[in-house]
Write a protein that holds these residues in place. Structure first.
Motif, short mmCIF file in Angstrom:
data_model
loop_
_atom_site.label_atom_id
_atom_site.label_comp_id
_atom_site.label_asym_id
_atom_site.label_seq_id
_atom_site.Cartn_x
_atom_site.Cartn_y
_atom_site.Cartn_z
N LYS A 197 0.86 -1.19 0.00
CA LYS A 197 0.00 0.00 0.00
C LYS A 197 0.89 1.23 0.00
CE LYS A 197 -3.72 2.30 2.58
NZ LYS A 197 -4.56 2.24 3.78
N SER A 200 0.04 7.45 -1.64
CA SER A 200 -0.37 7.94 -2.95
C SER A 200 -1.10 9.28 -2.87
CB SER A 200 -1.30 6.91 -3.60
OG SER A 200 -1.86 7.40 -4.80
N TYR A 203 -5.41 9.30 -2.98
CA TYR A 203 -6.33 9.01 -1.89
C TYR A 203 -7.20 10.20 -1.50
CZ TYR A 203 -3.36 4.89 -0.97
OH TYR A 203 -2.65 3.72 -1.07
N PHE A 206 -10.99 9.84 -1.00
CA PHE A 206 -11.30 8.91 0.09
C PHE A 206 -11.33 9.64 1.43
CE2 PHE A 206 -10.01 6.05 3.48
CZ PHE A 206 -10.78 4.92 3.27
N ARG A 207 -10.46 10.61 1.59
CA ARG A 207 -10.41 11.33 2.87
C ARG A 207 -11.66 12.16 3.08
NH1 ARG A 207 -3.91 12.11 2.30
NH2 ARG A 207 -3.48 9.92 2.76
N GLN A 222 3.34 3.99 5.00
CA GLN A 222 2.96 3.53 3.67
C GLN A 222 4.18 3.60 2.74
OE1 GLN A 222 -0.44 5.90 2.53
NE2 GLN A 222 -1.81 4.81 3.93
N LYS A 249 -2.33 -1.59 -3.55
CA LYS A 249 -3.16 -0.38 -3.53
C LYS A 249 -2.25 0.84 -3.63
CE LYS A 249 -6.61 2.08 -0.73
NZ LYS A 249 -7.36 2.13 0.54
N PRO A 250 -2.53 1.75 -4.57
CA PRO A 250 -3.59 1.79 -5.58
C PRO A 250 -3.36 0.76 -6.70
CG PRO A 250 -2.68 3.98 -5.16
CD PRO A 250 -1.75 2.99 -4.55
N ILE A 274 -8.87 2.88 -6.66
CA ILE A 274 -9.16 3.78 -5.54
C ILE A 274 -9.91 5.04 -5.96
CG2 ILE A 274 -7.20 2.88 -4.25
CD1 ILE A 274 -5.78 5.57 -4.87
N SER A 275 -10.18 5.85 -4.94
CA SER A 275 -11.04 7.02 -5.08
C SER A 275 -10.55 8.02 -6.11
CB SER A 275 -11.18 7.72 -3.72
OG SER A 275 -9.92 8.17 -3.24
#
Length: 326
Positions: A197, A200, A203, A206-207, A222, A249-250, A274-275
């Motif tokens: 992971k 990145s 993200y 996502f936050r 990470q 991930k991603p 991911i987002s």
């Protein structure tokens, strides 16, 4: 005038021919839908940077679980959004906390017809937004965090999770969770390790989705996007500690690593679309710059082609619906 005798174009001549010789296939059972369930919410809330994705109520989440079964999805990955946070992320360990009651809701709704998966991390539950507890210097305390992860894994299994998915990138996390699960009698609970992971830039949305309280960044735990060989080391360590499946991930910026991991291991490999990857496509499509559905399908097939057996994607429901209509 001479003509070529080898004509690969023959195998692209019609939709039926292309279907026949397609090397990579996507099935609904290979897709997992990440979902956000918010404590105390009575109406769903749209996430502005992730068009089509919402913070669910418990009731709307139940309907989504049932739909996932109907569509034949492989599973749902649940994230809980608590009303209150603290430095220890104590809501993650509370059997009555939002993630654990959402797991119980899901299991009551679907039984064993759909895999119920739990994100195992503290970041949604800590007031500082980090994936572990902090020491007196403000650094993430790896080994103290491991004890909380072990407890969290047991609570999630007891709440109904078929699969727990440690995502905090703490050294040794898989081993302590496996030991705790086995000791508590949950030896059949599967561990899907977020093994590679990366820290990145993708993200960001996502936050917003999890109402993140993050202070600073996660670069000390990470992985560095510049490093590829390190991913294999992380993956092999997680398998040695007892991971049943591993995740990259991603996905989209790390297709090379999905392929490398697939070549290095003999356990199932997952990848998380991911987002930020969703947000880019949705923004470009909203401006009329790309064909949205074709772009989505191309991304998912590229992740599968790279070697992922399982794809976590916010488009899972949409893609499965489209596949059923074919």
């Amino acid at each position: 005038m001479s003509f070529p005798t080898d004509r690969p174009r023959r195998l692209r001549s019609s939709p039926a021919m292309r279907r026949l010789v397609a090397e990579t296939h996507v099935q609904p059972s290979q897709l997992v839908l990440p979902m956000f369930v918010a404590e105390g919410r009575t109406e769903v809330r749209a996430i502005s940077s992730m068009p089509g994705v919402v913070q669910h109520t418990r009731d709307s989440a139940r309907r989504a679980y049932a739909e996932a079964v109907e569509l034949g999805l492989g599973g749902v990955m649940l994230f809980g959004l608590p009303e209150r946070k603290d430095a220890q992320g104590s809501g993650a360990l509370d059997p009555d906390g939002i993630l654990n009651v959402a797991l119980a809701d899901a299991r009551a709704e679907v039984g064993d017809d759909l895999l119920v998966m739990a994100d195992l991390c503290l970041d949604e539950f800590t007031d500082h937004g980090h994936c572990g507890v902090l020491d007196d210097r403000g650094r993430v305390d790896n080994d103290t965090t491991l004890g909380l992860y072990a407890q969290m894994g047991v609570v999630q299994a007891e709440s109904g999770a078929h699969v727990v998915a440690p995502s905090g990138m703490m050294d040794g996390q898989v081993g302590v969770i496996r030991a705790a699960l086995d000791e508590a009698g949950h030896d059949e609970t599967v561990i899907l390790a977020y093994a590679a992971k990366y820290a990145s830039a993708f993200y960001g949305p996502f936050r917003e989705a999890v109402d993140s309280s993050l202070q600073g960044d996660r670069k000390t735990y990470q992985q560095d996007p510049a490093n590829g060989r390190e991913a294999i080391r992380e993956v092999l360590l997680d398998i040695e500690e007892g991971a049943d499946m591993v995740m990259v991930k991603p996905a989209l910026s790390y297709l090379d690593l999905i392929a490398d991991v697939r070549a290095a291991v003999d356990v199932p490999v997952a990848a998380y679309n991911i987002s930020g990857e969703l947000a880019m496509v949705e923004a470009a499509a909203a401006n009329g710059w790309i064909d949205r559905e074709r772009a989505i399908d191309e991304i998912i097939v590229s992740i599968r082609r790279a070697g992922a057996d399982v794809v976590l994607t916010y488009w899972a429901t949409e893609v499965a619906t489209r596949l059923r209509a074919q």
